[in-house]
Design a protein around this motif. Structure first.
Motif, PDB file in Angstrom:
ATOM      1  N   ILE A  92      62.012  36.809  35.451  1.00  0.00           N
ATOM      2  CA  ILE A  92      60.760  37.026  36.183  1.00  0.00           C
ATOM      3  C   ILE A  92      61.144  37.273  37.631  1.00  0.00           C
ATOM      4  N   TYR A  93      60.612  38.324  38.215  1.00  0.00           N
ATOM      5  CA  TYR A  93      60.916  38.600  39.619  1.00  0.00           C
ATOM      6  C   TYR A  93      59.758  39.343  40.253  1.00  0.00           C
ATOM      7  N   ALA A  94      59.591  39.148  41.546  1.00  0.00           N
ATOM      8  CA  ALA A  94      58.543  39.837  42.294  1.00  0.00           C
ATOM      9  C   ALA A  94      58.971  39.916  43.757  1.00  0.00           C
ATOM     10  N   LEU A  95      58.568  40.992  44.378  1.00  0.00           N
ATOM     11  CA  LEU A  95      58.825  41.187  45.805  1.00  0.00           C
ATOM     12  C   LEU A  95      57.519  41.483  46.523  1.00  0.00           C
ATOM     13  N   ALA A  96      57.481  41.138  47.796  1.00  0.00           N
ATOM     14  CA  ALA A  96      56.329  41.465  48.637  1.00  0.00           C
ATOM     15  C   ALA A  96      56.199  42.980  48.746  1.00  0.00           C
ATOM     16  N   PRO A  97      54.992  43.491  48.783  1.00  0.00           N
ATOM     17  CA  PRO A  97      54.782  44.946  48.815  1.00  0.00           C
ATOM     18  C   PRO A  97      55.552  45.678  49.914  1.00  0.00           C
ATOM     19  N   GLY A 101      60.235  49.841  47.066  1.00  0.00           N
ATOM     20  CA  GLY A 101      60.773  51.176  47.313  1.00  0.00           C
ATOM     21  C   GLY A 101      62.081  51.208  48.091  1.00  0.00           C
ATOM     22  N   ARG A 102      62.760  50.080  48.213  1.00  0.00           N
ATOM     23  CA  ARG A 102      64.012  50.005  48.981  1.00  0.00           C
ATOM     24  C   ARG A 102      65.227  49.660  48.110  1.00  0.00           C
ATOM     25  N   GLY A 103      65.022  49.583  46.800  1.00  0.00           N
ATOM     26  CA  GLY A 103      66.116  49.201  45.911  1.00  0.00           C
ATOM     27  C   GLY A 103      66.326  47.703  45.807  1.00  0.00           C
ATOM     28  N   LEU A 104      65.467  46.929  46.455  1.00  0.00           N
ATOM     29  CA  LEU A 104      65.627  45.475  46.440  1.00  0.00           C
ATOM     30  C   LEU A 104      65.267  44.867  45.092  1.00  0.00           C
ATOM     31  N   GLY A 105      64.342  45.488  44.370  1.00  0.00           N
ATOM     32  CA  GLY A 105      63.994  44.992  43.042  1.00  0.00           C
ATOM     33  C   GLY A 105      65.192  45.052  42.109  1.00  0.00           C
ATOM     34  N   THR A 106      65.921  46.152  42.162  1.00  0.00           N
ATOM     35  CA  THR A 106      67.126  46.288  41.351  1.00  0.00           C
ATOM     36  C   THR A 106      68.165  45.266  41.771  1.00  0.00           C
ATOM     37  N   GLU A 107      68.342  45.101  43.056  1.00  0.00           N
ATOM     38  CA  GLU A 107      69.311  44.141  43.589  1.00  0.00           C
ATOM     39  C   GLU A 107      68.959  42.717  43.151  1.00  0.00           C
ATOM     40  N   LEU A 108      67.691  42.369  43.239  1.00  0.00           N
ATOM     41  CA  LEU A 108      67.221  41.045  42.865  1.00  0.00           C
ATOM     42  C   LEU A 108      67.385  40.804  41.365  1.00  0.00           C
ATOM     43  N   ALA A 109      66.884  41.719  40.563  1.00  0.00           N
ATOM     44  CA  ALA A 109      66.969  41.558  39.111  1.00  0.00           C
ATOM     45  C   ALA A 109      68.422  41.516  38.649  1.00  0.00           C
ATOM     46  N   ARG A 110      69.263  42.348  39.229  1.00  0.00           N
ATOM     47  CA  ARG A 110      70.689  42.361  38.862  1.00  0.00           C
ATOM     48  C   ARG A 110      71.327  40.987  39.107  1.00  0.00           C
ATOM     49  N   ASN A 133      53.263  49.080  35.005  1.00  0.00           N
ATOM     50  CA  ASN A 133      54.188  48.721  36.078  1.00  0.00           C
ATOM     51  C   ASN A 133      55.471  49.541  35.937  1.00  0.00           C
ATOM     52  N   THR A 134      55.341  50.823  36.240  1.00  0.00           N
ATOM     53  CA  THR A 134      56.462  51.746  36.048  1.00  0.00           C
ATOM     54  C   THR A 134      57.648  51.425  36.961  1.00  0.00           C
ATOM     55  N   ALA A 135      57.400  50.872  38.123  1.00  0.00           N
ATOM     56  CA  ALA A 135      58.505  50.540  39.027  1.00  0.00           C
ATOM     57  C   ALA A 135      59.405  49.478  38.396  1.00  0.00           C
ATOM     58  N   SER A 136      58.801  48.427  37.840  1.00  0.00           N
ATOM     59  CA  SER A 136      59.593  47.377  37.217  1.00  0.00           C
ATOM     60  C   SER A 136      60.274  47.884  35.949  1.00  0.00           C
ATOM     61  N   LEU A 137      59.588  48.688  35.173  1.00  0.00           N
ATOM     62  CA  LEU A 137      60.209  49.255  33.971  1.00  0.00           C
ATOM     63  C   LEU A 137      61.421  50.110  34.341  1.00  0.00           C
ATOM     64  N   THR A 138      61.329  50.844  35.434  1.00  0.00           N
ATOM     65  CA  THR A 138      62.455  51.666  35.899  1.00  0.00           C
ATOM     66  C   THR A 138      63.624  50.783  36.323  1.00  0.00           C
TER      67      THR A 138
END
Length: 173
Positions: A92-97, A101-110, A133-138
């Motif tokens: 489970i992960y979430a970032l502030a809006p 769009g900065r690649g931080l979601g990938t960094e966090l999930a990884r 939620n296409t961003a998270s799926l990506t």
């Protein structure tokens, strides 16, 4: 005990009581809570959830929960925990809006997935994501997650169930 994790740009550390107001504000943001279960909830429910992190997750070493910081500021939330819906451990992960769009979601999930495979010695890590939620799926596809099945929710929406195997992850690195 939930360990501290570091990425190139993020610090994941256990919450402390002083994080409560930031946690509540983070999840009360409709842009965040839209993707996190049935949110937004009333403020009292988020405060009760924050208390359960200490009472259930930390007190019993039940599962790992992190506040995500960048430059000392609360910018997200992450967990890896047992979940019946996936019959295994769920990311489970979430970032502030403003972080999107900065690649931080990938960094966090990884980082959390690596913790699951390395420290927790899991064979699989799962995720559930609302279909729109296409961003998270990506992000998850980028990390090697594959679609397992869909869950038709009572409100007519679809939740995607994805999984990443340790062997697939090792082959990607």
């Amino acid at each position: 005990m939930t360990p501290t994790l570091r990425t190139d740009r993020l610090l994941l550390e256990p919450y402390v009581p002083a994080d409560e107001d930031g946690f509540v504000a983070f999840f009360m943001d409709a842009r965040v809570s839209r993707w996190m279960g049935d949110g937004p909830w009333p403020e009292a429910d988020y405060r009760a959830t924050f208390a359960r992190i200490f009472d259930h997750a930390y007190a019993s070493d039940g599962f790992d929960v992190w506040v995500v910081r960048q430059d000392g500021r609360l910018v997200g939330h992450a967990e890896i925990k047992p979940a019946k819906v996936v019959e295994g451990h769920e990311l489970i992960y979430a970032l502030a809006p403003e972080m999107w769009g900065r690649g931080l979601g990938t960094e966090l999930a990884r980082a959390v997935v690596a913790h699951g495979f390395g420290t927790l010695n899991l064979e699989q890590v799962h995720a559930t994501v609302a279909e729109p939620n296409t961003a998270s799926l990506t992000v998850l596809r980028r990390l090697g997650f594959r679609h397992l099945r869909d869950i038709a929710e009572d409100d007519g929406t679809i939740t995607r169930v994805l999984s990443c195997d340790r062997s697939e992850q090792q082959a990607r690195t």
